[in-house]
Scaffold this motif. Structure first.
Motif, PDB file in Angstrom:
ATOM      1  N   LEU A   1       0.851  -1.184   0.000  1.00 52.42           N
ATOM      2  CA  LEU A   1       0.000   0.000   0.000  1.00 52.42           C
ATOM      3  C   LEU A   1       0.887   1.235   0.000  1.00 52.42           C
ATOM      4  N   SER A   2       0.424   2.258  -0.676  1.00 60.82           N
ATOM      5  CA  SER A   2       1.099   3.554  -0.617  1.00 60.82           C
ATOM      6  C   SER A   2       0.026   4.618  -0.427  1.00 60.82           C
ATOM      7  N   TYR A   3       0.183   5.390   0.637  1.00 59.62           N
ATOM      8  CA  TYR A   3      -0.811   6.421   0.947  1.00 59.62           C
ATOM      9  C   TYR A   3      -0.130   7.779   1.012  1.00 59.62           C
ATOM     10  N   THR A   4      -0.661   8.729   0.260  1.00 52.83           N
ATOM     11  CA  THR A   4      -0.174  10.112   0.274  1.00 52.83           C
ATOM     12  C   THR A   4      -1.163  10.978   1.035  1.00 52.83           C
ATOM     13  N   LEU A   5      -0.677  11.693   2.038  1.00 55.49           N
ATOM     14  CA  LEU A   5      -1.546  12.460   2.925  1.00 55.49           C
ATOM     15  C   LEU A   5      -2.102  13.715   2.261  1.00 55.49           C
ATOM     16  N   ALA A   6      -3.304  14.061   2.663  1.00 55.77           N
ATOM     17  CA  ALA A   6      -3.923  15.304   2.221  1.00 55.77           C
ATOM     18  C   ALA A   6      -3.508  16.474   3.102  1.00 55.77           C
TER      19      ALA A   6
END
Length: 777
Positions: free
Chosen positions: A273-278
């Protein structure tokens, strides 16, 4: 649009239900660039004068979908519309959406993912992309107060979701800075709406979250979290940080020596998983269109971000236990628990071999040996019935049953590897799984539905060698190739132990399926078929004796698998039974309790020994702590069932990461023996579905006390026994509608039931209520 992650109540999408005739169109986003690219959605805004008293959404997709109305997620089902042979049928789901609607303007968005429909299937050497098509799309209709309100058509819009890439093996990349915006239109696809059927089984659901039991920081700063359980699951992250900071999550099932993070056995499955923060306060993320098989998660944070919380979220199509077994041996209890976890992890839409690597396929051999156990541990009726429909659709014109289903190779053949169908032990799933469903649920309809496919399979088997003895080719993929007793251990390679030959294994299963199908024909009232098949079974029996038994009564390969299957299914001639018992005992004793069976022999080994009265050997082999053995893996720290007996060496070294799964339910099939032989609750073919059982516990002294329960259509059956010296006390609790047969026998002295003496030749029937049975051994 801000996405709210709370759940709404969904209608029951279980098996059955009336068929809805869709008037909507299947619409594809014009902005979709194809497999492996940015995720897309289709959307429509609509007006309501007032909130209706009732409103229903019926919805399906090519690929996977998740629906939102006014930012509220609809339902809590996962991986919808599920996985089937999409060229045969595609499920749709039905949801009550009244609480998501509001007066005035409303908006529905349907996010789309690649899923099984078009992301990679199979392993790196022979990957299949776009298996059933190269366009994701959605079809949906909303009705309110019984009237049509909205449907997918050319007026819908489309755009990009924050899911920037996804795939079943790939994992998911999510950029929370992206806000869905209408950028494009939609295209109406040519689509046969007759393919749409109500979801045939229960939807995949989340189980209770699991917090980490341990964590540590590696030398390079990455943090590893141990959730204490190997499961089919995903992580849920809670994060704070600046916009653009990223979190990468890798997964693994096991650790190498010195807690080395090792997921080489995932092969070409990225499974990350790769999550980029808002950058908007606390953010919560869990993947939408994928899952992994793992126990450990490793996080890499890049940029200014803080992990507020992390949890494992197991998922399954069978989240509710239907049975349990405990004994006086903790390692045995852990083995049962591990089997439950492997079933949950691999019963995600179809019965897969494993939930982690670039495979996750519905292998028919694994499913058929485990079907009985599956029905003991969970309500698996509709789940396996759905799977059988895929198997039948994948069945070849010549009757060969696929090695796995849904089968990508049927639509995309693998060059040079022949047809991936027709192996005995695997294709026999078309007979054995329906039979287990009949025994457990009294389901005659599944026998009727599968019977034509059974006949075609039997004709295929006979045709392999034009007769009762099957002589499979040695070359993988040739007509009639068999996996035999897959992963059968041979011991010391300097002096390997005997193993079953392919012709013997294939002919054994030829007989098993033929005899079972003859019984099924009788149940269905097909007298001519029953007579013909019974004659064929007797022909195989006679040929088996001539081919595989010596005049001294020794079976050809004198291995545990051959003896176990031959005894269990009545293929040892009466004149050879005494000699056969001696040979079987010797070949079992010579290993000093170590198992000598693979995928097809293992489920038969302990039942055969038990029913021959060799309880000492059954107990010794079951409780063996050496490799190969069930409890070896428990003592190595396993929390699920391994694919290979020797998956981990005693020093923790991983054996052969190119083919090694630590979450493979097949060897957990031993739990069927625990319920039926050790606890003594035997379903009966003449009174199926637990209308009547035989109560006949096998007393293995070391396991005392034993306790088991199982939820049937009539209610819960409970059974157990304890041993003090030579005195056995059993308890049996039966719900209304269930009776139990208790037979006297010479080896049970002073047998009493509720204080009444039962003579050796006597049979007693016990009804609803609590019963106490005593005897001495």
């Amino acid at each position: 649009m801000k996405i709210v992650t709370g759940h709404s109540d969904a209608a029951d999408n279980g098996a059955g239900g009336s068929l809805f005739q869709f008037s909507a169109s299947m619409i594809a986003p014009q902005c979709d660039a194809g497999q492996g690219t940015a995720g897309t959605f289709v959307a429509r805004e609509f007006e309501l004068d007032a909130v209706p008293s009732s409103a229903t959404l019926r919805i399906s997709a090519l690929g996977l979908y998740r629906a939102y109305i006014n930012g509220q997620r609809i339902g809590d089902d996962l991986l919808t519309p599920g996985w089937t042979c999409y060229d045969d049928r595609i499920a749709y789901q039905t949801y009550d959406i009244a609480n998501a609607l509001r007066p005035g303007g409303n908006r529905i968005e349907i996010w789309l993912g690649d899923g099984w429909y078009r992301s990679q299937l199979m392993w790196a050497l022979n990957p299949v992309f776009n298996c059933w098509g190269d366009r994701t799309a959605a079809i949906a209709e909303i009705s309110a107060d019984g009237k049509a309100l909205l449907k997918t058509d050319e007026r819908w819009t489309s755009g990009f979701t924050p899911v920037t890439r996804n795939g079943i093996y790939f994992g998911e990349d999510f950029d929370a800075r992206i806000r869905p915006q209408d950028t494009s239109g939609v295209e109406i696809l040519a689509f046969d709406k007759q393919l749409l059927v109500p979801h045939e089984t229960k939807a995949v659901k989340e189980l209770t979250e699991r917090a980490p039991v341990d964590q540590w920081v590696e030398a390079d700063g990455r943090t590893v979290y141990d959730f204490g359980q190997n499961a089919g699951a995903y992580v849920r992250l809670r994060l704070k940080g600046e916009a653009g900071a990223t979190v990468r999550v890798e997964h693994s099932e096991v650790l190498g020596p010195d807690r080395f993070f090792d997921n080489r056995n995932y092969r070409s499955a990225r499974a990350e998983l790769s999550y980029t923060l808002a950058g908007e306060g606390e953010e919560v993320y869990a993947p939408i269109f994928t899952f992994m098989g793992f126990r450990y998660a490793r996080l890499t944070i890049t940029g200014q971000a803080e992990l507020v919380g992390i949890a494992m979220v197991p998922i399954s199509s069978v989240p509710v236990a239907a049975g349990g077994f405990t004994s006086g041996v903790d390692a045995v209890n852990k083995l049962v628990e591990n089997t439950i976890w492997s079933q949950r992890s691999n019963f995600i839409e179809i019965p897969t071999d494993c939930p982690q690597r670039d495979e996750r396929l519905g292998w028919t051999g694994d499913a058929q040996v485990f079907a009985g156990t599956a029905c003991w541990l969970a309500d698996s009726g509709s789940f396996l019935k759905k799977f059988l429909r895929d198997v039948m659709h994948d069945q070849r014109p010549d009757g060969a049953v696929p090695h796995f289903s849904p089968d990508p190779t049927r639509l995309h053949p693998i060059d040079g590897r022949g047809d991936w169908a027709g192996s005995t032990g695997w294709g026999d799933a078309i007979v054995i799984i329906p039979w287990q469903l009949y025994l457990h649920y009294g389901d005659v309809s599944v026998l009727e539905e599968c019977f034509p496919a059974m006949l075609r399979w039997l004709d295929y088997l006979w045709g392999i060698s034009d007769g009762p003895i099957i002589r499979p080719p040695a070359v993988w993929g040739d007509h009639g190739f068999t996996f035999g007793d897959w992963l059968q251990p041979v011991g010391d390679n300097r002096k390997p132990r005997p193993t079953v030959a392919d012709d013997c294994a294939a002919t054994l299963y030829h007989f098993i399926s033929t005899e079972l199908t003859a019984k099924i024909a009788g149940i269905l009232g097909k007298k001519s078929d029953a007579s013909r098949l019974d004659g064929r079974a007797q022909e195989i029996r006679s040929a088996f004796k001539n081919e595989f038994f010596s005049p001294s009564g020794r079976i050809a390969h004198n291995d545990q698998t051959s003896w176990a299957l031959a005894f269990l299914y009545g293929l040892v001639p009466a004149e050879y039974e005494e000699a056969g018992r001696a040979y079987f005992r010797r070949v079992s004793e010579e290993t000093d309790g170590v198992i000598g069976t693979g995928f097809i022999g293992t489920p038969a080994l302990l039942p055969a020994l038990t029913r021959l009265g060799m309880l000492d050997l059954a107990e010794k082999m079951f409780l063996n702590r050496k490799v190969p053995g069930w409890l070896y893996q428990v003592e190595r720290g396993a929390t699920s069932i391994w694919e290979r007996w020797d998956a981990l060496a005693e020093d923790g070294t991983i054996y052969d990461p190119d083919m090694n799964s630590y979450n493979h339910y097949a060897y957990g099939a031993v739990c069927q023996w625990l319920f039926e032989d050790v606890a003594g609750i035997k379903p009966l073919e003449d009174k199926p579905g637990f209308e009547e059982i035989a109560f006949d516990p096998a007393i293995l002294p070391t396991l005392s006390p034993v306790s088991a329960w199982h939820d049937t259509r009539f209610g819960r059956i409970e059974a157990g026994w304890s041993l003090e010296g030579s005195n056995v006390t059993c308890r049996l609790s039966l719900p209304e509608g269930v009776t139990a047969r208790l037979k006297g026998s010479d080896d049970r002295k002073q047998l009493t039931a509720d204080g009444k003496v039962v003579e050796p030749a006597q049979e007693l029937k016990l009804g609803q209520g609590e019963h106490t049975i005593t005897f001495t051994i």
